[in-house]
Write a protein that holds these residues in place. Structure first.
Motif, PDB file in Angstrom:
ATOM      1  N   ASP A 144       7.555   6.499   7.819  1.00 22.44           N
ATOM      2  CA  ASP A 144       6.442   6.670   8.772  1.00 22.44           C
ATOM      3  C   ASP A 144       6.109   5.354   9.473  1.00 22.44           C
ATOM      4  N   HIS A 145       6.397   4.226   8.785  1.00 14.66           N
ATOM      5  CA  HIS A 145       6.158   2.896   9.372  1.00 14.66           C
ATOM      6  C   HIS A 145       7.449   2.321   9.952  1.00 14.66           C
TER       7      HIS A 145
ATOM      8  N   VAL B  81       0.489   6.566  -6.818  1.00 10.25           N
ATOM      9  CA  VAL B  81      -0.772   7.230  -7.152  1.00 10.25           C
ATOM     10  C   VAL B  81      -0.698   8.718  -6.795  1.00 10.25           C
ATOM     11  N   ALA B  82      -0.183   9.013  -5.588  1.00  6.55           N
ATOM     12  CA  ALA B  82      -0.120  10.416  -5.158  1.00  6.55           C
ATOM     13  C   ALA B  82       0.756  11.229  -6.105  1.00  6.55           C
TER      14      ALA B  82
ATOM     15  N   GLY C 271      11.226   9.019  -3.620  1.00  8.39           N
ATOM     16  CA  GLY C 271      11.309   9.889  -2.444  1.00  8.39           C
ATOM     17  C   GLY C 271      10.078   9.740  -1.569  1.00  8.39           C
ATOM     18  N   LYS C 272       8.931   9.622  -2.236  1.00  8.02           N
ATOM     19  CA  LYS C 272       7.663   9.493  -1.504  1.00  8.02           C
ATOM     20  C   LYS C 272       7.596   8.121  -0.807  1.00  8.02           C
ATOM     21  N   VAL C 273       8.047   7.075  -1.518  1.00  8.02           N
ATOM     22  CA  VAL C 273       8.087   5.726  -0.921  1.00  8.02           C
ATOM     23  C   VAL C 273       8.947   5.764   0.335  1.00  8.02           C
TER      24      VAL C 273
ATOM     25  N   PRO D 134       0.815  -1.227   0.000  1.00 10.95           N
ATOM     26  CA  PRO D 134       0.000   0.000   0.000  1.00 10.95           C
ATOM     27  C   PRO D 134       0.845   1.271   0.000  1.00 10.95           C
ATOM     28  N   SER D 135       1.981   1.243   0.700  1.00 13.09           N
ATOM     29  CA  SER D 135       2.846   2.446   0.711  1.00 13.09           C
ATOM     30  C   SER D 135       3.360   2.742  -0.695  1.00 13.09           C
TER      31      SER D 135
END
Lengths: 265, 464
Positions: free
Chosen positions: B418-419, B326-327, B410-412, B319-320
């Motif tokens: 965060d996890h 997607v984002a 970078g987003k991944v 999901p990440s």
């Protein structure tokens, strides 16, 4: 990221100018300072704003000025109108700034500095025009609009900027075909500001020169003035330095004069 | 303020008026730390949008240069200025210019190890003879043809010759150049730059994790640009021999270019050749020869010794990866992306025609690779925000697609962090067609997710 629907929703939510303000501006336009002050003091928020802003050091008053009639009397018709428009802009500003590290007081400081220095510039250019003096009040609306549209997308913009140096105006323009200054113009129309105001502010974006030579020159001065202020520590710390792109070539020809007025060594 | 990073070159772009106060506000301690962490080959401060600066204003950036150089071996300097600004900078620092000055970013890129467009005719002039020579040596080492004007008059005459030179360099100054084992991607080969004396320190300077992940992502040709190597000792010899042996299971090739053995025992060369390392005199001998490139593995399918399979740990983080992709696509296209199907199998691309792809590897607490496959037109649409105009230039589109997948990476990285999962990302790789993608990906099992935005479809594939 930002859609035209979101922009339209923002514009739709802009409230009409309050009646007391409309009446104050009407009397100021006809030069009736006393009547304008009488109406203005019925709006307590406006009264507090006027008192706060004119007592800032940049206005240079030695003793505190507290009565609206006194404030309008000292400022004169043009600067009174300018200050009332400045107040109108604050009605649009958010309660809490998320994108820019601004507080209400910092935003008021920016308005005050821009307004006083704009007056200095107009004096240098020998221009005495009430509408032109008020044009500067619309400029900070571009910051308010950027905050309103991009606050939720702060992280995305940071990520985008990590690979390409894009300013908010360019991002908005490429995504939606409309830029921050176009939205400022829509605000000015909604608030029935004089057309000259939006024309100068559009030119001050730095990439949409006005066909009118005089207004275009004023746009150059305004663009340079904005970046002079946005280069001050307070506003750099608010992340405002690169919210739009500085067009150095656009202002090159007026720089020497500007440096003299602002006493830049 | 943060620098933008592209191809190993980090650029700060301050605007307006730069004095002691504003520069200190622009560049916080956190900004300096973030710049150090970028591990860039070159850190530049563009003065293109600065209308006024003084010594104190530049000092804040000069201090940042010193800080970055303490941690990384990197080229630092100012760029994008006119003659007046150039003279002012030299006047401020006089004998203590320990940074470089490049009249434009294009000129700076000529001296960056990531610069791809080699073999340019470069006219250069500097009134300081040692500067002229230093620049000519750097340019020559970079594969260009420097033409030095010995006098201002000669420069003026040559400069006026129309179309005679690809680039003209004046009002530029070389400070100390970076000398680390920097990596760049040329086509599908990775080029490492090694310099001076190679000894046991090479083990510390060389990013072995990055190299291993590049092997895993599918790179098969590794070229060591050794033009500036003076000599190597037995420790370095052992290091390169081991590197060649470990790459053999991936069918990878290691080449050395420009290495002279004047001050290195010739027996070392024989030992390295025995380990499978190849030697070439000129970079052009490899990069300019498509047949040879193909033979060396830069575009060929390679059997991977240890085929790795997608595992549960990666799948739980899916999901990440999807969210990041997607984002990013939504951000770049201003439209809503929809997940259509998700299945585990080898990558399947229905129609190969007019499709391009990009991939990025990640390694750390978990490792693997994200592949994005786009129809060419959709890739153009997704890149429009970064390019700013319509273009059919496929190199530009691929280059921008690499930036896009870099943003996804970078987003991944940020979402996984965060996890509490820490990963680093490799350089992005692009594929001009599906055949070249399948050469490295067809045997890999992974999660394939078909995504669509505004009825345009693209493919996401996560594998190890």
């Amino acid at each position: 990221m930002i859609t035209n629907e979101k922009i339209n929703s923002f514009i739709d939510k802009i409230p009409p100018a309050p009646k007391a303000l409309q009446a104050t501006l009407l009397f100021l336009n006809s030069g009736e300072l006393v009547k304008a002050a009488q109406i203005a003091q019925t709006d307590l928020a406006l009264k507090a704003y006027l008192k706060n802003i004119v007592n800032k050091p940049i206005y240079g008053f030695k003793t505190e000025v507290s009565e609206v009639s006194q404030i309008f009397g000292i400022l004169g018709v043009s600067s009174s109108q300018q200050t009332v428009y400045n107040y109108m802009m604050t009605l649009l500003s958010p309660k809490k700034w998320e994108l820019f590290h601004l507080r209400e007081s910092t935003f008021h400081e920016l308005q005050a500095k821009l307004s006083r220095r704009w007056k200095q510039i107009l004096q240098h250019l020998d221009i005495d025009d009430m509408d032109i003096e008020s044009a500067i009040t619309l400029l900070p609306a571009s910051i308010i609009v950027a905050e309103a549209l991009f606050a939720e997308k702060k992280e995305d913009v940071l990520l985008l900027r990590s690979v390409k140096n894009l300013d908010y105006n360019t991002i908005l323009s490429r995504l939606c075909g409309i830029d921050l200054f176009d939205i400022c113009e829509k605000i000015s129309i909604k608030w029935e500001m004089p057309p000259k105001v939006a024309q100068i502010v559009q030119a001050s974006s730095g990439f949409k020169p006005s066909q009118d030579k005089k207004l275009n020159t004023l746009g150059k001065w305004m663009h340079l003035l904005l970046f002079y202020e946005l280069s001050q520590t307070m506003f750099i710390e608010a992340s405002l330095n690169d919210f739009i792109e500085f067009q150095l070539d656009y202002v090159g020809e007026i720089y020497e004069d500007f440096a003299k007025i602002m006493e830049i060594a | 303020m943060r620098a933008s990073l592209k191809n190993g070159v980090a650029v700060f772009t301050p605007q307006g008026f730069l004095d002691g106060n504003s520069a200190t506000a622009l560049l916080t301690i956190e900004d300096i730390q973030a710049t150090v962490k970028l591990n860039a080959d070159m850190v530049l401060v563009s003065l293109k949008k600065v209308i006024f600066f003084n010594r104190n204003g530049l000092d804040a950036f000069v201090k940042m240069f010193a800080k970055v150089k303490e941690s990384n071996i990197v080229t630092v300097g100012f760029c994008d200025y006119d003659l007046k600004k150039y003279k002012a900078i030299l006047n401020f620092y006089r004998e203590h210019v320990n940074f470089s000055l490049f009249a434009s970013q294009d000129i700076a890129h000529l001296f960056a190890s990531s610069f791809k467009n080699k073999n340019l005719n470069v006219l250069l002039y500097n009134e300081d003879k040692s500067q002229r020579s230093a620049m000519a040596i750097e340019l020559h080492d970079g594969g260009h043809n420097p033409i030095i004007a010995q006098t201002a008059e000669e420069f003026k005459t040559k400069k006026n010759a129309q179309n005679a030179y690809d680039v003209i360099i004046e009002n530029s100054y070389l400070g100390q150049m970076g000398q680390n084992v920097s990596a760049r991607v040329t086509g599908n080969a990775i080029i490492y730059t090694v310099t001076s004396f190679l000894d046991a320190e090479i083990g510390n300077m060389f990013n072995i994790a990055y190299h291993n992940n590049s092997l895993n992502v599918g790179f098969r040709l590794f070229i060591f640009d050794a033009y500036k190597v003076v000599s190597m000792n037995v420790h370095a010899l052992n290091f390169f021999s081991k590197l060649a042996s470990s790459g053999a299971e991936y069918n990878a090739t290691i080449c050395f270019v420009g290495m002279t053995f004047e001050k290195t025992p010739i027996i070392f060369k024989e030992n390295m050749e025995d380990a499978g390392i190849m030697f070439f005199d000129q970079m052009e001998n490899i990069l300019g020869d498509k047949e040879l490139l193909s033979e060396l593995g830069a575009s060929s399918a390679a059997a991977i010794a240890n085929k790795r399979v997608i595992n549960k740990v990666i799948v739980t983080k899916l999901p990440s990866f999807i969210d990041a992709t997607v984002a990013t696509i939504e951000m770049m296209t201003n439209s809503t992306a929809i997940k259509e199907t998700a299945e585990i199998h080898a990558i399947k691309v229905a129609d190969h025609k007019d499709k391009i792809a990009s991939s990025i590897g990640f390694y750390g607490d978990i490792d693997g690779m994200v592949i994005l496959v786009f129809p060419k037109d959709i890739a153009k649409k997704a890149c429009q925000l970064l390019i700013g105009e319509e273009t059919d230039d496929i190199d530009l589109i691929l280059d921008t697609l690499a930036e896009l997948v870099n943003i996804v990476g970078g987003k991944v990285k940020s979402l996984l962090s965060d996890h509490k999962v820490n990963v680093n990302i490799t350089l992005p790789r692009t594929y001009p067609d599906i055949d070249s993608l399948l050469e490295i990906a067809q045997d890999r099992k992974g999660v394939q997710v078909d995504l669509a935005f505004d009825n345009d479809k693209f493919l996401f594939f996560l594998t190890r």
